[in-house]
Design an enzyme around this catalytic site. Structure first.
Site, PDB file in Angstrom:
ATOM      1  NE  ARG A   1      -2.804  21.408  -1.684  1.00  0.00           N
ATOM      2  CZ  ARG A   1      -2.671  21.133  -0.390  1.00  0.00           C
ATOM      3  NH1 ARG A   1      -3.457  21.723   0.490  1.00  0.00           N
ATOM      4  NH2 ARG A   1      -1.782  20.272   0.036  1.00  0.00           N
TER       5      ARG A   1
ATOM      6  CD  GLU B   1       6.476  34.681  -2.423  1.00  0.00           C
ATOM      7  OE1 GLU B   1       6.516  33.623  -1.784  1.00  0.00           O
ATOM      8  OE2 GLU B   1       5.766  35.654  -2.093  1.00  0.00           O
TER       9      GLU B   1
ATOM     10  CG  HIS C   1      29.273  46.251   4.933  1.00  0.00           C
ATOM     11  ND1 HIS C   1      30.551  46.191   5.451  1.00  0.00           N
ATOM     12  CD2 HIS C   1      28.609  47.144   5.703  1.00  0.00           C
ATOM     13  CE1 HIS C   1      30.645  46.987   6.502  1.00  0.00           C
ATOM     14  NE2 HIS C   1      29.475  47.586   6.669  1.00  0.00           N
TER      15      HIS C   1
ATOM     16  CE  LYS D   1       4.091  38.027   0.205  1.00  0.00           C
ATOM     17  NZ  LYS D   1       5.190  37.147   0.473  1.00  0.00           N
TER      18      LYS D   1
ATOM     19  CD  GLU E   1       6.585  38.874   3.311  1.00  0.00           C
ATOM     20  OE1 GLU E   1       5.492  38.570   2.817  1.00  0.00           O
ATOM     21  OE2 GLU E   1       7.488  38.036   3.536  1.00  0.00           O
TER      22      GLU E   1
ATOM     23  CE  LYS F   1      -1.278  30.386   0.890  1.00  0.00           C
ATOM     24  NZ  LYS F   1      -0.807  31.778   0.913  1.00  0.00           N
TER      25      LYS F   1
ATOM     26  CG  ASN G   1      -0.919  15.588  -2.416  1.00  0.00           C
ATOM     27  OD1 ASN G   1      -1.038  15.427  -3.625  1.00  0.00           O
ATOM     28  ND2 ASN G   1      -1.737  16.338  -1.711  1.00  0.00           N
ATOM     29  N   GLY G   2       3.362  13.996  -1.875  1.00  0.00           N
ATOM     30  CA  GLY G   2       4.507  13.604  -1.059  1.00  0.00           C
ATOM     31  C   GLY G   2       5.605  12.980  -1.882  1.00  0.00           C
TER      32      GLY G   2
ATOM     33  CB  CYS H   1       0.281  17.687  -4.753  1.00  0.00           C
ATOM     34  SG  CYS H   1       1.809  17.367  -5.644  1.00  0.00           S
TER      35      CYS H   1
ATOM     36  CD1 TRP I   1       4.389  23.070  -7.694  1.00  0.00           C
ATOM     37  CD2 TRP I   1       5.837  21.735  -6.655  1.00  0.00           C
ATOM     38  NE1 TRP I   1       5.540  23.782  -7.494  1.00  0.00           N
ATOM     39  CE2 TRP I   1       6.450  22.987  -6.858  1.00  0.00           C
ATOM     40  CE3 TRP I   1       6.566  20.728  -6.015  1.00  0.00           C
ATOM     41  CZ2 TRP I   1       7.749  23.261  -6.455  1.00  0.00           C
ATOM     42  CZ3 TRP I   1       7.859  20.989  -5.611  1.00  0.00           C
ATOM     43  CH2 TRP I   1       8.444  22.252  -5.832  1.00  0.00           C
TER      44      TRP I   1
END
Length: 614
Positions: free
Chosen positions: A27, A494, A510, A491, A487, A609, A99-100, A2, A73
């Site tokens: 964001r 995402e 395993h 990526k 990581e 973000k 926001n929130g 947001c 968002w």
């Protein structure tokens, strides 16, 4: 997550709001809207991007010199036109952006419905503006007092900005658990969720503290009170952002720009902290300030989320091997809820690019209550974590606009490497000669990152073409490079929406080995000198099952280059520093695959973000 922007002053508000919303697109969001107060509220909002909002508004009247804008968002209610912000009160007098999350909104809504209120959206935000309306109407209060009293009744996190059409000379804003900054111009004020929408208008800002309410007026007055009605003195600071850092600078995407910035940004992180030509090679202010507690800590607990959690895992290897202090790395979201054992001799390190991650903030507050030393590693100056912690260090990566973190990751790892070396030297757990050798080698890392960027990009594009149609991918690494495997997989997930998993290479047998066939690309970070033969064995096991191997190897390597389908060579470096270099090809690989698949690289679907709500 947001975005908020507001303006009051002599200029037309709409262009400032739209420009600010575009700055906030990084964001992550799914709808956008604005409200303008010109002796009557005009509200425009819709699902989609800021450009969709502009198309929706068309030739409508957007005059006025006071207004608010928002990118949403979705939390409560699906992304659609009705749930988009701003929201109006029942009497259409008030407008709010938020926001929130208001956690007790359902109970408040139930009470308000009994009092005759009706609601158009599914959002908690509309409930809040109706509550403010009810208090204002019942008590005949000015806007700022109605907002203050309403906020005493809500539970949750918020950054809000409110307009009153009966008073077009005032904006009221407040924050708790979600950031908000007030920009001070010449006869004008700007309000935003971070500095990026306002940096081109002013560098003078006030960062609102927890549970503070600010009122700004057209005649240049700024008043800050706590929710308990205590008057506060505004503390004006300089905004530490340059407008050039918010532009793409000729690159196709912010993510690509930020990948290529890494040699400079890693060097920036070390500047003033590392000098191999001096006797005291490494100096981190936060560590020096609390050296005794950190050197003698029973353990270090690292709390983080997402990419920052991967940085923390690398730090675990670094600190335990070099400084010989026990380290635990925790997901902040789990740590805060499982009643962990924390003592006064523990050090809790929070890692967060934004410095606003809700779960990480909550974990820190809990650790602080238990008497632990809390240390912040963040990128954004003046952020909530930076203000809460006992000590800390900025990574100096500059604004990171791409949602998928790249330069913040290498900045975090660089800072944590400096910390590990500093603690090791202070504790005497490594020889002075080895400490000096590592310090010299670390100074060479930016140049080696640049070498990878200069030499590998075209080859990685070719490999990306071969991988882009895969449905799944496996990333393997050992030791320091196991977190790099995590990581790399993150990526790819995402930004290209390919399912990928990272594993310690030895764990392949395993479970994951059952998935390997000719359609499964396996990316292996194979730069470890300490377990070279074992990595060779892992590659042979993959090849025996017809898996496609993409190997990251040290320049000049001969054996793996013969076994793998594709190899990407990186410069040799000391093993503790390999993550800073081996991650670069993985960032480029995910980027090129996403571009080839037509994905929105900088604003991947469903992601934000900065995750400022739980």
């Amino acid at each position: 997550m947001c975005g908020i922007v507001g303006y009051i002053g002599p200029k037309k508000a709409f262009p400032i709001l739209i420009n600010g919303l575009k700055r906030l697109e990084y964001r992550g969001y799914d709808s956008a809207g604005v409200a303008l107060n010109n002796w009557g509220l005009k509200t425009y909002k819709c699902k989609g991007k800021v450009q969709d909002l502009l198309d929706h508004i068309g030739d409508e009247d957007v005059s006025g010199t006071i207004g608010i804008g928002h990118t949403r968002w979705a939390t409560h209610g699906e992304p659609n036109d009705v749930n988009a912000h701003p929201h109006l009160s029942g009497n259409k007098r008030l407008a709010i952006i938020h926001n929130g999350i208001i956690e007790n909104y359902a109970h408040i809504k139930e009470v308000l419905i009994k009092e005759g209120h009706t609601f158009e959206s599914e959002t908690d935000t509309e409930v809040l503006i109706h509550l403010i309306e009810a208090i204002q109407t019942k008590e005949n209060l000015p806007l700022e007092e109605a907002v203050r009293l309403a906020l005493t009744k809500v539970i949750g996190a918020y950054a809000i900005v409110v307009l009153d059409k009966e008073d077009p000379n005032k904006i009221v804003a407040a924050r708790k658990g979600s950031p908000l900054v007030v920009g001070i111009g010449e006869g004008e004020f700007f309000i935003a969720s971070d500095g990026s929408p306002i940096v081109e208008y002013t560098k003078e800002v006030v960062y609102l503290k927890e549970r503070e309410i600010v009122t700004v007026t057209r005649d240049g007055q700024i008043t800050i009170k706590t929710i308990e009605n205590e008057v506060q003195t505004p503390f004006i600071q300089k905004l530490d952002i340059e407008i050039e850092a918010l532009e793409k600078g000729g690159y196709d995407h912010y993510m690509l720009k930020e990948i290529y910035e890494q040699p400079t940004r890693v060097a920036d992180c070390m500047r003033g902290r590392l000098n191999s030509k001096k006797g005291n090679l490494i100096r981190l202010g936060g560590v020096e300030e609390h050296a005794n507690r950190m050197v003698n800590a029973d353990r270090i607990i690292i709390v983080a989320c997402g990419t920052s959690w991967h940085s923390g895992l690398i730090a675990e290897y670094l600190i335990e091997e070099l400084a010989r202090i026990p380290v635990e790395v925790e997901y902040a979201s789990e740590f805060r809820y499982r009643n962990p054992v924390i003592g006064e001799k523990d050090v809790v390190i929070a890692i967060s690019q934004s410095g606003e991650t809700a779960d990480t903030l909550a974990a820190l507050e809990m650790a602080k209550e238990k008497g632990a030393l809390i240390y912040g590693i963040v990128n954004v100056v003046g952020s909530s974590i930076a203000r809460l912690t006992d000590a800390g260090s900025y990574i100096h990566a500059g604004p990171e606009i791409g949602v998928a973190s790249t330069k913040a990751f290498t900045g975090q790892v660089t800072l944590l490497t400096l910390m590990a070396l500093s603690l090791a030297n202070k504790r005497g757990t490594i020889k002075t000669s080895y400490y000096q050798q590592l310090a010299r080698e670390l100074e060479n890392v930016p140049g080696k990152i640049q070498e990878v960027l200069d030499s590998c990009n075209n080859q990685i594009k070719y490999i990306a073409e071969e991988m882009k149609d895969s449905s799944n991918a496996l990333y393997l690494g050992r030791g320091y490079n196991f977190p790099v495997a995590l990581e790399g997989a993150l990526k790819l997930k995402e930004i290209s929406y390919i399912h990928a998993e990272g594993y310690p290479a030895a764990e392949m047998k395993h479970g994951p080995i059952a998935l390997i066939d000719e359609n499964m690309p396996v990316v292996i970070i194979a730069t470890n000198k300490s377990s070279y033969e074992k990595i060779v064995s892992n590659i042979q096991e993959v090849k025996a099952r017809k898996g496609k191997v993409i190997a990251i190897v040290t320049k000049g390597e001969k054996v793996i280059s013969q076994l793998a389908d594709y190899t990407i060579e990186i410069p040799d470096t000391a093993e503790p520093f390999t993550p800073l270099i081996s991650v670069i090809p993985l960032q480029l690989l995910s980027y090129h695959i996403a571009v080839m698949r037509g994905c929105d690289v900088d604003q991947p679907r469903n992601l934000a973000k900065s995750v400022t709500v739980e």
